[in-house]
Structures are given as C-alpha cells and as structure tokens.
Design a protein around this motif. Structure first.
Motif, PDB file in Angstrom:
ATOM      1  N   THR A  50       0.840  -1.199   0.000  1.00  0.00           N
ATOM      2  CA  THR A  50       0.000   0.000   0.000  1.00  0.00           C
ATOM      3  C   THR A  50       0.871   1.243   0.000  1.00  0.00           C
ATOM      4  N   ASP A  51       1.922   1.224   0.789  1.00  0.00           N
ATOM      5  CA  ASP A  51       2.852   2.348   0.881  1.00  0.00           C
ATOM      6  C   ASP A  51       3.583   2.563  -0.442  1.00  0.00           C
ATOM      7  N   ILE A  52       4.054   1.484  -1.056  1.00  0.00           N
ATOM      8  CA  ILE A  52       4.786   1.578  -2.323  1.00  0.00           C
ATOM      9  C   ILE A  52       3.902   2.184  -3.409  1.00  0.00           C
ATOM     10  N   ILE A  53       2.669   1.690  -3.503  1.00  0.00           N
ATOM     11  CA  ILE A  53       1.754   2.176  -4.532  1.00  0.00           C
ATOM     12  C   ILE A  53       1.394   3.638  -4.293  1.00  0.00           C
ATOM     13  N   MET A  56       4.425   5.812  -5.314  1.00  0.00           N
ATOM     14  CA  MET A  56       4.611   5.859  -6.762  1.00  0.00           C
ATOM     15  C   MET A  56       3.570   6.775  -7.410  1.00  0.00           C
ATOM     16  N   LEU A  57       2.314   6.628  -6.988  1.00  0.00           N
ATOM     17  CA  LEU A  57       1.254   7.471  -7.527  1.00  0.00           C
ATOM     18  C   LEU A  57       1.421   8.918  -7.088  1.00  0.00           C
ATOM     19  N   GLY A  58       1.796   9.113  -5.829  1.00  0.00           N
ATOM     20  CA  GLY A  58       1.948  10.457  -5.289  1.00  0.00           C
ATOM     21  C   GLY A  58       2.965  11.288  -6.049  1.00  0.00           C
ATOM     22  N   MET A 284      -1.900   6.554 -14.936  1.00  0.00           N
ATOM     23  CA  MET A 284      -1.772   5.100 -15.027  1.00  0.00           C
ATOM     24  C   MET A 284      -1.697   4.612 -16.471  1.00  0.00           C
ATOM     25  N   ALA A 285      -2.137   5.445 -17.425  1.00  0.00           N
ATOM     26  CA  ALA A 285      -2.113   5.052 -18.830  1.00  0.00           C
ATOM     27  C   ALA A 285      -0.780   5.328 -19.504  1.00  0.00           C
ATOM     28  N   THR A 286       0.118   6.055 -18.851  1.00  0.00           N
ATOM     29  CA  THR A 286       1.409   6.361 -19.468  1.00  0.00           C
ATOM     30  C   THR A 286       2.304   5.126 -19.478  1.00  0.00           C
ATOM     31  N   PRO A 287       3.053   4.921 -20.561  1.00  0.00           N
ATOM     32  CA  PRO A 287       3.938   3.743 -20.641  1.00  0.00           C
ATOM     33  C   PRO A 287       4.925   3.658 -19.477  1.00  0.00           C
ATOM     34  N   ASP A 288       5.433   4.814 -19.035  1.00  0.00           N
ATOM     35  CA  ASP A 288       6.421   4.815 -17.954  1.00  0.00           C
ATOM     36  C   ASP A 288       5.811   4.309 -16.652  1.00  0.00           C
ATOM     37  N   MET A 289       4.605   4.793 -16.318  1.00  0.00           N
ATOM     38  CA  MET A 289       3.971   4.379 -15.073  1.00  0.00           C
ATOM     39  C   MET A 289       3.557   2.912 -15.147  1.00  0.00           C
ATOM     40  N   ALA A 291       5.001   0.588 -16.814  1.00  0.00           N
ATOM     41  CA  ALA A 291       6.221  -0.218 -16.691  1.00  0.00           C
ATOM     42  C   ALA A 291       6.684  -0.303 -15.245  1.00  0.00           C
ATOM     43  N   LYS A 292       6.589   0.829 -14.506  1.00  0.00           N
ATOM     44  CA  LYS A 292       7.013   0.836 -13.105  1.00  0.00           C
ATOM     45  C   LYS A 292       6.142  -0.091 -12.264  1.00  0.00           C
TER      46      LYS A 292
END
Length: 331
Positions: A50-53, A56-58, A284-289, A291-292
């Motif tokens: 939960t923390d990792i996600i 990353m989103l933040g 969330m639709a970007t290729p970079d995100m 991939a991460k």
C-alpha cells in the motif's frame, strides 16, 4: 465473476476514462483545486505494498498538480486507524486514503465494531492497482522448490510449519486460510502488524512461509533470499510470468488477489473527485507508469468514482463469504 475478471473490465477503458472526465471539467475547476499540498494516508507500515503504490502514484500526481503530495503512514487495526482518520477529515480533497481490499471490503466482516462505514463514510475516487499475492518460502528453513513440494511438506507435517501474515483478516491471512480449506492442510498462523512480517520470514526465526503482495517481496525473490512458488490470481503476473498460479497447480477455483484504490471523506465535491480520478487515469495510462507498476508485480488500473463504488460493494459481498468460510476474526 472473479476479481481479476472485474479488474480487467475496469482497466480496458483507462484512457477513455481520463478523456471523458477531463472534458467534463471547466478551467475554473482545474484552477481551484489543489491550492495546497495533498495528504494521502496509508494504513500500513512503510515498505508495504500500500505504501509503495501510494508513493509511486503520489510522485506523478504531484507533478500533475504542481503541489506536494505527502504520504503519511498510520498503521494499525488492518488499516482501520487510517481509514477512520480520513473518514473524519474535511471533505475538501486534501486528505485522501489509499485503501485496499482490507479496509474497503473485508474488515467489515472481521471486526465487531468498525470506526467507519466503508460504503457510506467515503467518496470513491478510483481503483489504482490489482496485485496478486505470491506464495513465498524461506528456502533455508522450508526446502520446497515447487508448489507441489510445498503441498507435500504441509500434508506430511500437519501444523509443523508456521505462516506469517500482515495481520488477522488481511489478504495474506485469508489467502492462506482459503488454501488450507481447499487443500485440507494445516499450518499455524503468526499474525504481525503490517510489513514487519517479512523481517521474521527473511530471518527464518519464527515463520516459514507467507502469501505476500508481489511488490513487498519481489526484490527478495530476485535476490534469492525467498523462493516464489505460486501467485494467487487466475492468470500469471505480467511482471513475473514464470511463476505459476495456484489455480493451475491443482486448485482451479482459487483466486485471492488484492486491490488498491483511492477514496476521500464522504461528501467531497463531485468536481474534485472526478478531477482526481481523471488525473489518476491519465497517469496510469502512461507507458512509464505502467512499466514501473508491472516491474513491481502490480497491474495498473483505473476507474470512474461510480465504477469504484460499485466494485467496493461487490467485493464486500465476495469477501464476507470468504471470512465466514475461514472463521477468521480480528477480535
């Protein structure tokens, strides 16, 4: 309909969700919010999935908004402490909750007294990720090279092996109880408070195996400290396709993945919740995100606020049955 099937249906129109919601917003609404930093409250310890996600989103939302996004950890009671904090916060969009399967669907069946009603006290915003749990063992203390080996050890030694979970009633606990029920095997439960369960699994002092979300253990699997035997989704993980599923390993009905999503306090302005949802969909639709997330073993998804609300209701009904089946209780 399985969890993974529903997630895939929600994940298909990610770009469309972003464009549709963006078109509904006026320039004035975009400028009005956010005017200051946004807090995302996490109900579990640093380093957990939960923390990792959330972090990353933040990072990406901070770029999109031009404001800091601060992730704050408030672990305890299976995410209920953090959830209660957000439920009581001002409904202005500046205090959000990165929830998960537990506090947003399972906990209501586990706790006799809940500090919030997850279907009434929150404004659904968007799903963010679908994360299979992964069965991992410490190979030094549980010599299982395959899932078949693992099941053989459990059947030959009822109750001998100890399994860790991130808390009673959490996804890691219920996944194991579901397997025990379907496979008719025994193992002893050792509940921990959040991600610290991994410390003892890595040390091999008290526990031998656990079902853990992939992002929390993938680095240890890749380093060889832990051995991955199976994942809990119906289909193999995109990021770790070499790991078989429990379903294909002899238990075709087994499906116990986790999901994560963002909510705010009830009565948030519709324009704000829809803006956040649209921004999440774009990110969330970007290729970079993508991939991460996939590198971490998570499947990136998005949804409208209405879709997420419907999903929370369906998941509440699903996990209520699993909780009753397992006999699990957090009190």
């Amino acid at each position: 309909m399985t969890l993974s099937t529903t997630i895939r249906k929600l994940a298909i129109p990610v770009v469309g969700i972003a464009l549709t919601l963006f078109a509904q917003q006026s320039p004035a609404q975009d400028q009005d919010w956010p005017k200051r930093p946004v807090n995302i409250i996490v109900g579990f310890s640093p380093g957990g999935t939960t923390d990792i996600i959330a972090r990353m989103l933040g990072v990406e939302l901070s770029k999109a908004w031009g404001q800091s996004v601060i992730v704050e950890n408030r672990p305890g009671a299976g995410g209920n402490i953090a959830g209660a904090l957000v439920a009581k916060a001002a409904p202005d969009g500046y205090t959000l909750f990165m929830g998960s399967t537990g506090p947003l669907s399972v906990n209501t069946s586990l706790y006799k007294r809940m500090p919030f009603d997850h279907l009434k006290d929150f404004t659904p915003i968007s799903l963010v990720a679908d994360v299979p749990n992964m069965l991992v063992v410490n190979p030094k203390f549980m010599p299982a090279a395959t899932f078949k080996d693992f099941m053989g050890l459990l059947k030959a030694n009822p109750g001998k092996y100890f399994y860790a979970s991130t808390g009673s009633g959490t996804a890691s606990h219920l996944a194991t109880e579901l397997l025990k029920h379907e496979a008719k095997v025994e193992a002893t439960h050792v509940p921990y408070k959040g991600a610290v369960a991994l410390n003892d699994l890595l040390a091999g002092d008290s526990v031998h195996f656990m079902f853990a979300t992939i992002p929390s253990v993938v680095q240890h699997v890749r380093s060889g400290k832990l051995k991955a035997l199976a994942v809990t989704s119906k289909k193999r993980s995109t990021g770790l396709p070499e790991i078989p599923t429990v379903a294909e390993s002899g238990y075709p009905n087994f499906d116990a993945s986790s999901w994560f999503g963002l909510v705010g306090p009830a009565a948030m302005p519709k324009a704000v919740s829809e803006k956040i949802s649209a921004d999440i969909a774009r990110v969330m639709a970007t290729p970079d995100m993508r991939a991460k997330f996939i590198e971490q073993g998570a499947e990136p998804v998005a949804s409208t606020p209405a879709q997420f609300g419907d999903y929370m209701r369906s998941e509440t009904a699903k996990w209520e049955k699993v909780v009753k089946l397992s006999g699990a209780s957090a009190e």
